[in-house]
Design a protein around this motif. Structure first.
Motif, PDB file in Angstrom:
ATOM      1  N   THR A 102     -10.861 -25.830  10.409  1.00 16.15           N
ATOM      2  CA  THR A 102     -11.403 -26.079  11.743  1.00 16.15           C
ATOM      3  C   THR A 102     -10.420 -26.924  12.535  1.00 16.15           C
ATOM      4  O   THR A 102     -10.086 -28.044  12.131  1.00 16.15           O
ATOM      5  CB  THR A 102     -12.760 -26.787  11.682  1.00 16.15           C
ATOM      6  OG1 THR A 102     -13.720 -25.911  11.081  1.00 16.15           O
ATOM      7  CG2 THR A 102     -13.249 -27.154  13.074  1.00 16.15           C
ATOM      8  N   ARG A 103      -9.968 -26.384  13.670  1.00 13.33           N
ATOM      9  CA  ARG A 103      -9.062 -27.127  14.551  1.00 13.33           C
ATOM     10  C   ARG A 103      -9.899 -27.923  15.549  1.00 13.33           C
ATOM     11  O   ARG A 103     -10.657 -27.354  16.337  1.00 13.33           O
ATOM     12  CB  ARG A 103      -8.110 -26.177  15.289  1.00 13.33           C
ATOM     13  CG  ARG A 103      -7.046 -26.940  16.079  1.00 13.33           C
ATOM     14  CD  ARG A 103      -5.982 -26.025  16.641  1.00 13.33           C
ATOM     15  NE  ARG A 103      -4.827 -26.830  17.043  1.00 13.33           N
ATOM     16  CZ  ARG A 103      -4.379 -26.930  18.298  1.00 13.33           C
ATOM     17  NH1 ARG A 103      -4.977 -26.259  19.268  1.00 13.33           N
ATOM     18  NH2 ARG A 103      -3.340 -27.690  18.575  1.00 13.33           N
ATOM     19  N   TRP A 121      -1.198 -21.776   9.421  1.00 16.39           N
ATOM     20  CA  TRP A 121      -2.421 -21.209   9.982  1.00 16.39           C
ATOM     21  C   TRP A 121      -2.656 -19.790   9.468  1.00 16.39           C
ATOM     22  O   TRP A 121      -3.811 -19.378   9.295  1.00 16.39           O
ATOM     23  CB  TRP A 121      -2.361 -21.236  11.503  1.00 16.39           C
ATOM     24  CG  TRP A 121      -2.566 -22.616  12.090  1.00 16.39           C
ATOM     25  CD1 TRP A 121      -2.914 -23.757  11.419  1.00 16.39           C
ATOM     26  CD2 TRP A 121      -2.448 -22.993  13.466  1.00 16.39           C
ATOM     27  NE1 TRP A 121      -3.007 -24.818  12.288  1.00 16.39           N
ATOM     28  CE2 TRP A 121      -2.717 -24.375  13.552  1.00 16.39           C
ATOM     29  CE3 TRP A 121      -2.107 -22.296  14.633  1.00 16.39           C
ATOM     30  CZ2 TRP A 121      -2.685 -25.073  14.769  1.00 16.39           C
ATOM     31  CZ3 TRP A 121      -2.077 -22.978  15.840  1.00 16.39           C
ATOM     32  CH2 TRP A 121      -2.367 -24.351  15.907  1.00 16.39           C
ATOM     33  N   LEU A 127      -9.648 -19.234  10.642  1.00 17.54           N
ATOM     34  CA  LEU A 127      -9.361 -20.406  11.467  1.00 17.54           C
ATOM     35  C   LEU A 127     -10.439 -20.501  12.536  1.00 17.54           C
ATOM     36  O   LEU A 127     -10.746 -19.516  13.209  1.00 17.54           O
ATOM     37  CB  LEU A 127      -7.977 -20.292  12.098  1.00 17.54           C
ATOM     38  CG  LEU A 127      -7.403 -21.574  12.722  1.00 17.54           C
ATOM     39  CD1 LEU A 127      -5.883 -21.562  12.699  1.00 17.54           C
ATOM     40  CD2 LEU A 127      -7.887 -21.775  14.164  1.00 17.54           C
ATOM     41  N   VAL A 128     -10.993 -21.697  12.670  1.00 17.29           N
ATOM     42  CA  VAL A 128     -12.076 -21.960  13.621  1.00 17.29           C
ATOM     43  C   VAL A 128     -11.600 -22.995  14.625  1.00 17.29           C
ATOM     44  O   VAL A 128     -10.916 -23.958  14.259  1.00 17.29           O
ATOM     45  CB  VAL A 128     -13.337 -22.481  12.887  1.00 17.29           C
ATOM     46  CG1 VAL A 128     -14.441 -22.821  13.882  1.00 17.29           C
ATOM     47  CG2 VAL A 128     -13.821 -21.465  11.865  1.00 17.29           C
ATOM     48  N   ALA A 129     -11.975 -22.843  15.882  1.00 14.15           N
ATOM     49  CA  ALA A 129     -11.738 -23.863  16.901  1.00 14.15           C
ATOM     50  C   ALA A 129     -13.073 -24.324  17.456  1.00 14.15           C
ATOM     51  O   ALA A 129     -14.034 -23.543  17.529  1.00 14.15           O
ATOM     52  CB  ALA A 129     -10.868 -23.310  18.025  1.00 14.15           C
ATOM     53  N   ALA A 135      -8.809 -23.505  20.808  1.00 13.19           N
ATOM     54  CA  ALA A 135      -8.427 -22.161  20.350  1.00 13.19           C
ATOM     55  C   ALA A 135      -7.163 -21.637  21.018  1.00 13.19           C
ATOM     56  O   ALA A 135      -6.552 -20.676  20.533  1.00 13.19           O
ATOM     57  CB  ALA A 135      -9.574 -21.183  20.610  1.00 13.19           C
ATOM     58  N   PRO A 138      -3.660 -21.548  18.660  1.00 11.80           N
ATOM     59  CA  PRO A 138      -3.619 -20.516  17.612  1.00 11.80           C
ATOM     60  C   PRO A 138      -3.657 -19.096  18.185  1.00 11.80           C
ATOM     61  O   PRO A 138      -2.972 -18.197  17.672  1.00 11.80           O
ATOM     62  CB  PRO A 138      -4.845 -20.814  16.742  1.00 11.80           C
ATOM     63  CG  PRO A 138      -5.641 -21.814  17.477  1.00 11.80           C
ATOM     64  CD  PRO A 138      -4.744 -22.520  18.407  1.00 11.80           C
ATOM     65  N   ARG A 139      -4.401 -18.886  19.253  1.00 13.82           N
ATOM     66  CA  ARG A 139      -4.428 -17.551  19.847  1.00 13.82           C
ATOM     67  C   ARG A 139      -3.079 -17.206  20.476  1.00 13.82           C
ATOM     68  O   ARG A 139      -2.636 -16.057  20.427  1.00 13.82           O
ATOM     69  CB  ARG A 139      -5.551 -17.462  20.870  1.00 13.82           C
ATOM     70  CG  ARG A 139      -6.938 -17.418  20.207  1.00 13.82           C
ATOM     71  CD  ARG A 139      -8.075 -17.492  21.191  1.00 13.82           C
ATOM     72  NE  ARG A 139      -9.367 -17.384  20.504  1.00 13.82           N
ATOM     73  CZ  ARG A 139     -10.535 -17.630  21.087  1.00 13.82           C
ATOM     74  NH1 ARG A 139     -10.578 -17.991  22.364  1.00 13.82           N
ATOM     75  NH2 ARG A 139     -11.662 -17.523  20.395  1.00 13.82           N
ATOM     76  N   ILE A 143      -2.922 -15.909  16.071  1.00 12.67           N
ATOM     77  CA  ILE A 143      -3.762 -16.170  14.900  1.00 12.67           C
ATOM     78  C   ILE A 143      -5.211 -15.888  15.293  1.00 12.67           C
ATOM     79  O   ILE A 143      -5.730 -16.511  16.231  1.00 12.67           O
ATOM     80  CB  ILE A 143      -3.642 -17.646  14.447  1.00 12.67           C
ATOM     81  CG1 ILE A 143      -2.179 -18.073  14.310  1.00 12.67           C
ATOM     82  CG2 ILE A 143      -4.426 -17.865  13.161  1.00 12.67           C
ATOM     83  CD1 ILE A 143      -1.413 -17.359  13.251  1.00 12.67           C
ATOM     84  N   THR A 145      -8.903 -16.368  15.815  1.00 15.18           N
ATOM     85  CA  THR A 145      -9.571 -17.668  15.866  1.00 15.18           C
ATOM     86  C   THR A 145     -11.029 -17.500  16.268  1.00 15.18           C
ATOM     87  O   THR A 145     -11.330 -16.954  17.339  1.00 15.18           O
ATOM     88  CB  THR A 145      -8.867 -18.602  16.867  1.00 15.18           C
ATOM     89  OG1 THR A 145      -7.482 -18.700  16.519  1.00 15.18           O
ATOM     90  CG2 THR A 145      -9.482 -19.983  16.860  1.00 15.18           C
TER      91      THR A 145
END
Length: 353
Positions: A102-103, A121, A127-129, A135, A138-139, A143, A145
């Motif tokens: 979780t970010r 990652w 992977l969760v934001a 988000a 990572p997007r 990645i 998300t």
């Protein structure tokens, strides 16, 4: 499922509260949940008090050794902090099961760290934001998300605690504005101090409480406080346990962050019907959208002062803001719903194995 939550942070901030709340709701739904945490820190102690199995370590050697020996016994390993996902990524070949991260920050990834960050990652299975702002990076790095927002749970009001605090800081007869933020640069206490100095030029019927632990901006903040002559109008009250009780004393809550993935302290203000003024950093515009608070540009102390003054004077505006915010937080940040979303994600991860 057998789940290991990993959070190695010091102190007690929003991420630690979310970790423990997540654990509690998952256990309530019948899952076996344990915690890996830093030895003798608040999260480890509170989790143990709540009856969870806690694996405590002082450094990376103990963490790595535990994961290598016992990691495969857990279906899901969930890193709640960035340092934990680094270790999970490095040890992935030996861990088995599913890895989740979780970010909780919205910091941009520097060019120098981009390739390493993308690598770790990509090593996790999900992977969760906690917000669209969290988000974004990572997007950008392509990645996948998921978005699972943080939750908030009302706690019983300890009126005696609030009254003791009010007496200690002489709040009787004062309008109370407050923030709950560590004295760190990303929280930008400097803009907040300057805004309160501007407010002091307009009125003197208030006290501003700064609730939060020390950080890298402490000394400069104290020096600026003295330079601005704020005296008793701005009080550094330090870290306060059970801070939720103190929201009942507030007329206005303020957050001046330069970086903020979501803002769990704002969720507290929503839950306890305190109108919010905040900077438009990170995920804060998401929270304060649709009239749920007043937004100001990052670093704009003049705008912050005007917004604080307006909320203190306008009773109907305060009522409208808190009504919208209270309905929103109950609807969108429910702990049971948050845990259910994570559990569904965990199951998707395991189904792919």
């Amino acid at each position: 499922m057998k789940i290991l939550q990993l959070n190695f942070e010091r102190g007690w901030r929003g991420g630690e509260r979310q970790t423990l709340l997540c654990m509690d709701r998952m256990r309530a739904q019948g899952h076996e949940v344990a915690l890996l945490a830093r030895k003798d820190e608040a999260l480890a102690m509170r989790a143990r008090e709540d009856g969870f199995t806690v694996h405590e370590f002082s450094g990376v050697a103990g963490v790595s050794n535990y994961l290598l020996r016992h990691g495969r016994s857990f279906d899901i390993k969930h890193a709640q902090t960035a340092n934990m996902v680094t270790w999970l990524a490095a040890l992935k070949p030996w861990l088995g099961g599913g890895l989740v991260f979780t970010r909780r920050t919205a910091f941009p990834v520097s060019a120098r760290r981009e390739s390493r960050t993308r690598w770790k990652w990509r090593r996790v299975d999900a992977l969760v934001a906690i917000s669209e702002a969290a988000a974004a990076e990572p997007r950008r790095l392509e990645i996948p998300t998921a978005l699972i927002r943080s939750a908030i749970k009302a706690r019983p009001f300890d009126e005696a605690h609030a009254q003791r605090f009010a007496r200690e800081f002489t709040l009787q007869g004062q309008r109370v504005l407050a923030t709950a933020a560590a004295l760190t640069r990303e929280k930008d206490p400097f803009t907040l101090l300057r805004a309160v100095a501007r407010l002091k030029q307009e009125r003197d019927d208030f006290v501003f409480l700064h609730l939060g632990a020390d950080g890298d901006a402490k000394e400069e903040s104290l020096a600026l406080h003295k330079e601005l002559g704020l005296g008793d109008h701005y009080v550094f009250a330090g870290f306060q346990s059970d801070v939720e009780n103190l929201y009942r004393l507030m007329d206005v809550f303020v957050l001046s962050s330069r970086e903020e993935a979501l803002g769990s302290s704002v969720l507290d203000a929503f839950l306890y019907a305190v109108p919010v003024v905040a900077s438009d950093a990170g995920g804060l515009p998401e929270l304060l959208a649709d009239g749920r608070g007043l937004l100001c540009p990052v670093g704009d102390d003049a705008a912050l002062a005007v917004a604080m003054n307006r909320l203190l004077d306008d009773r109907s505006l305060r009522a409208a803001i808190t009504e919208r915010a209270s309905a929103y937080v109950v609807r969108e940040h429910d702990p049971v719903a948050m845990a259910s979303r994570y559990l569904a994600l965990y199951q998707e991860v395991l189904d792919r194995k």
